[in-house]
Design an enzyme around this catalytic site. Structure first.
Site, PDB file in Angstrom:
ATOM      1  N   ASP A 221      -2.974   1.089   0.013  1.00 23.14           N
ATOM      2  CA  ASP A 221      -2.524   2.218  -0.821  1.00 23.14           C
ATOM      3  C   ASP A 221      -3.456   3.414  -0.650  1.00 23.14           C
ATOM      4  OD1 ASP A 221      -4.486   0.685  -2.077  1.00 23.14           O
ATOM      5  OD2 ASP A 221      -3.595   0.800  -4.081  1.00 23.14           O
ATOM      6  N   ASP A 249       5.067   4.972   9.898  1.00 20.67           N
ATOM      7  CA  ASP A 249       6.061   5.990   9.532  1.00 20.67           C
ATOM      8  C   ASP A 249       5.363   7.155   8.826  1.00 20.67           C
ATOM      9  OD1 ASP A 249       8.245   4.514  10.562  1.00 20.67           O
ATOM     10  OD2 ASP A 249       9.526   5.153   8.905  1.00 20.67           O
TER      11      ASP A 249
HETATM   12 MN    MN Z   1       9.043   0.846  11.275  1.00 18.51          MN
END
Ligand code: MN
Ligand code: IPM
Length: 350
Positions: A221, A249
């Protein structure tokens, strides 16, 4: 004349996959012509159409053929008319597992002329590598459900980490760290995932010490936060399969989007490895000429580098990077042509 050759299997796949792969091939061909090697492309029609027609995602006979090639170039798989998971698990993940492609290597780099959504970052501020474990974790498919659809329904998805699997990806990441800044950041969630986290942490300390590289640590996180607030603090991140999926991503986003995010699924010890853009099949823009081929072209650069064609790989990367400023004004094919011209001639496309 070509004095050496490489056999590349092409799984162009679905949606924009075939469009971007066509441009990546052009760039590779141009590099081959310039640097004196030949490429023997072998096309496979795997993907949504094949599955809808025959029910096959990856026939065993094709898998056996793929074991014999030098590298695999994959466009993208998945289409709305195929249920989610069928091609992802049946084709892409099966290839990762069967070919033991245990490293998913994903550069996160902001190239000149590409806009990052982060305010005030310069290209030099975002230049890191994510080394994602690629054959274990929750991706193994261990689990199941009981009482499906009823009020007592329950499901499990078991994450499996092996010491051998963790060690080998850590060794790859540590070797990369030695080629770069000599530091490595382990990303995990040791404060909650105490069993797997402990395994990763101990293994990472040992491997880093053996390799003589500095080891940092960030919880997953916090790593998301730092990627946005201070991406320069990372040089090489090594992490498990699912954290790596999510972080890359985010990494693509801070580096200007999926249009330039390339990846290599590597088995560093055996042939073949598989190269693919991080982006998916984007069915909404398939056939419009809007797809950015650069992620596929940069994936082909990683492929050529892996095959030992270092100069060609550098030329393909340079050609793609030079084409990026103003890339949005060009169609997929026009951008691919500009890149191929730059690769062939050694000049910039401007
Ligand atoms: Mn992916
Ligand atoms: C990726 C993709 C895949 C993954 C999907 C398509 C199975 O998101 O390569 O990052 O989750 O690994």
């Amino acid at each position: 004349m070509a004095n050496r050759g490489h056999t590349i299997a092409v799984l162009a796949g679905d949606g924009i996959g075939p469009e971007v792969v066509a441009e990546a091939r052009k760039a590779a061909e141009a590099a081959g012509a310039r640097f004196g090697f030949g490429l023997d492309w072998v096309d496979y029609d795997l993907g949504a159409d094949r599955w809808l027609r025959t029910g096959e995602a990856l026939p065993d006979s094709v898998l056996e053929e793929l074991r014999g090639v030098d590298a695999i170039l994959l466009g993208a798989v998945g289409r709305p008319d195929v249920p989610p998971g069928v091609l992802e698990r049946g084709l892409l993940l099966r290839l990762r597992f069967e070919l033991d492609l245990y490293v998913n290597f994903r550069p996160v780099k902001l190239y000149p002329g590409v806009a990052s959504p982060l305010a005030e970052v310069k290209p030099d501020d975002i230049d890191l590598l994510v080394v994602r474990e690629n054959t274990e974790g929750v991706y193994v498919g261990a689990g199941g459900h009981v009482h499906r659809g009823g009020p007592a329904e329950a499901a499990t998805e078991t994450s499996i980490e092996t010491r051998a699997g963790v060690d080998r990806v850590l060794r790859f990441a540590a070797a990369k760290a030695r080629e770069r800044a000599g530091r490595l950041t382990l990303v995990h969630k040791t404060n909650v995932l105490v069993h797997a986290g402990d395994l990763w942490q101990r293994a990472a300390r040992e491997v880093a010490a053996q390799a003589g590289v500095t080891l940092d640590y960030a919880h997953a996180d916090a790593a998301c936060l730092y990627l946005v607030t201070d991406p320069g603090r990372f040089d090489i991140i090594v992490t498990d399969n699912l954290f790596g999926d999510i972080l890359t991503d985010l990494g693509a986003a801070i580096a200007g989007g999926l249009g330039t995010a390339a990846s290599a699924n590597l088995n560093p010890d055996a042939s073949p490895s598989l190269f693919e853009p991080v982006h998916g099949s984007a069915p909404d823009i398939a056939g419009t000429g809007m797809a950015n081929p650069v992620a596929a072209v940069l994936s082909v650069a990683l492929l050529l580098d892996h095959l030992g064609e270092r100069a060609a790989a550098a030329a393909v990367e340079a050609g793609a990077v030079a084409a990026l400023p103003g890339a949005a004004g060009y169609s997929t094919q026009a951008l691919g042509d500009r890149i191929a011209t730059a690769v062939a001639g050694g000049g910039s496309p401007h």
